[in-house]
Scaffold this motif. Structure first.
Motif, PDB file in Angstrom:
ATOM      1  N   UNK A  86       0.860  -1.186   0.000  1.00  0.00           N
ATOM      2  CA  UNK A  86       0.000   0.000   0.000  1.00  0.00           C
ATOM      3  C   UNK A  86       0.894   1.232   0.000  1.00  0.00           C
ATOM      4  N   UNK A  87       0.274   2.387  -0.243  1.00  0.00           N
ATOM      5  CA  UNK A  87       1.014   3.653  -0.235  1.00  0.00           C
ATOM      6  C   UNK A  87       0.125   4.739   0.355  1.00  0.00           C
ATOM      7  N   UNK A  88       0.661   5.508   1.296  1.00  0.00           N
ATOM      8  CA  UNK A  88      -0.051   6.665   1.831  1.00  0.00           C
ATOM      9  C   UNK A  88       0.127   7.824   0.844  1.00  0.00           C
ATOM     10  N   UNK A  89      -0.976   8.335   0.326  1.00  0.00           N
ATOM     11  CA  UNK A  89      -0.942   9.429  -0.648  1.00  0.00           C
ATOM     12  C   UNK A  89      -1.425  10.696   0.070  1.00  0.00           C
ATOM     13  N   UNK A  90      -0.517  11.630   0.283  1.00  0.00           N
ATOM     14  CA  UNK A  90      -0.846  12.864   1.003  1.00  0.00           C
ATOM     15  C   UNK A  90      -1.314  13.923   0.013  1.00  0.00           C
ATOM     16  N   UNK A  91      -2.542  14.407   0.214  1.00  0.00           N
ATOM     17  CA  UNK A  91      -3.066  15.487  -0.607  1.00  0.00           C
ATOM     18  C   UNK A  91      -3.539  16.613   0.332  1.00  0.00           C
ATOM     19  N   UNK A  92      -4.467  17.431  -0.161  1.00  0.00           N
ATOM     20  CA  UNK A  92      -4.805  18.656   0.575  1.00  0.00           C
ATOM     21  C   UNK A  92      -5.973  18.546   1.550  1.00  0.00           C
TER      22      UNK A  92
END
Length: 330
Positions: A318-324
């Motif tokens: 999995x990957x943590x995707x940081x957005x706004x």
């Protein structure tokens, strides 16, 4: 009429290798597979499926049981299944079960009647009751059946949920709510466990008032936001167990006058295509959806060829995707 021998001649490999490349692509090298596929395209070869089905007593069709075909995440899983299936001459029959065991059972009956060869189940439930052994070839993907004899392609959901909760904690959030999925889903249980573990690491007591019911739909996210944002001690962050519920939460929060993320951080799970186009774009956990499908189909093909799976449970990254949609706690 073009024959398999013509493909063999153009590709420069044996007839057996051509057959293997079409039915068991994982048994040949990528270079050989590409040569065979190119030769098939050049010669316009079309296998005699009906003759092959008669001789092998196989339908060359597999059933995919989908709990909600409108969910964008499952469309990506199905794409991975179909891509792998079509390369080896299999057709895919989709069953939109809507979580109904009777519908799942009817599709399983197709395999028992030899109208299909096997099942890929995208829900954490067996499509038949009381069986000590799986009566038909079956692979589970995405969700998990609580049995060691069912080959499963899954995510390490507890680890992913713990990592996302830790991200919110790192931003200073201490009242972190969750909108969970159905209680009978292993995804729900695993993600709740990861969430609770992250809180415990920071000596934060689990508050049942911050755990809201959901069913993976946007509407259930809206309903959960109504309850959570009416609490006297409101959460500063809401962790939704899929992206659709997160979108529902953000929509309702804005209607109530909350600013995301200034007043409230919201995160999801899946990273469906729409997540990056939310306002604001959604912080989420990316799952390799197409890989779930392609790997599940590859395992099922092996079972249909009489091979026992070497690994009963494969975990994908999995990957943590940081957005706004996330920010420092107010």
């Amino acid at each position: 009429m073009t024959t398999i021998r013509d493909v063999s001649r153009v590709a420069g490999v044996s007839v057996a290798t051509v057959s293997r490349a079409m039915t068991r692509p994982e048994k040949v090298s990528e270079k050989t597979r590409e040569k065979v596929l190119a030769a098939i395209a050049e010669t316009k070869y079309k296998p005699d499926v009906s003759a092959r089905n008669f001789s092998t007593r196989k339908s060359r069709t597999i059933v995919v049981l989908v709990p909600d075909i409108s969910n964008p995440f499952f469309s990506r899983v199905i794409r991975g299944i179909e891509h792998t299936a079509q390369r080896v001459g299999y057709s895919v029959l989709l069953g939109d079960t809507r979580g109904d065991p009777s519908i799942e059972d009817s599709y399983a009956g197709m395999v028992e009647a030899r109208l299909a060869d096997g099942i890929i189940q995208l829900n954490g439930r067996l499509p038949f009751d009381g069986a000590e052994e799986t009566p038909v070839p079956l692979v589970n993907a995405c969700d998990c059946v609580d049995r060691d004899d069912i080959p499963t392609i899954a995510l390490e959901n507890a680890k992913a949920a713990r990592a996302m909760t830790q991200h919110l904690l790192s931003l200073g959030h201490r009242r972190i709510a969750v909108v969970k999925g159905p209680n009978d889903s292993s995804l729900t249980r695993e993600r709740l466990r990861g969430y609770a573990e992250a809180l415990a690491e920071e000596a934060i007591e689990l508050d049942d008032a911050l755990i809201a019911e959901g069913d993976f739909s946007a509407a259930s996210g809206e309903n959960a936001a109504t309850d959570l944002l009416s609490l006297q001690q409101k959460p500063t962050a809401i962790f939704c167990f899929n992206d659709e519920m997160a979108m529902g939460v953000m929509h309702h929060a804005k209607q109530l006058g909350f600013s995301v993320p200034a007043d409230l951080s919201v995160v999801g799970f899946d990273d469906i295509q729409f997540a990056q186009y939310c306002d604001p774009p959604l912080t989420t956990i990316r799952q390799p959806a197409e890989s779930f499908g392609s790997k599940a189909m590859t395992v099922l093909l092996g079972i249909l060829q009489g091979e026992a799976p070497t690994v009963m449970r494969q975990h994908l990254p999995y990957e943590i995707v940081i957005r706004q949609s996330t920010g420092v706690a107010p």
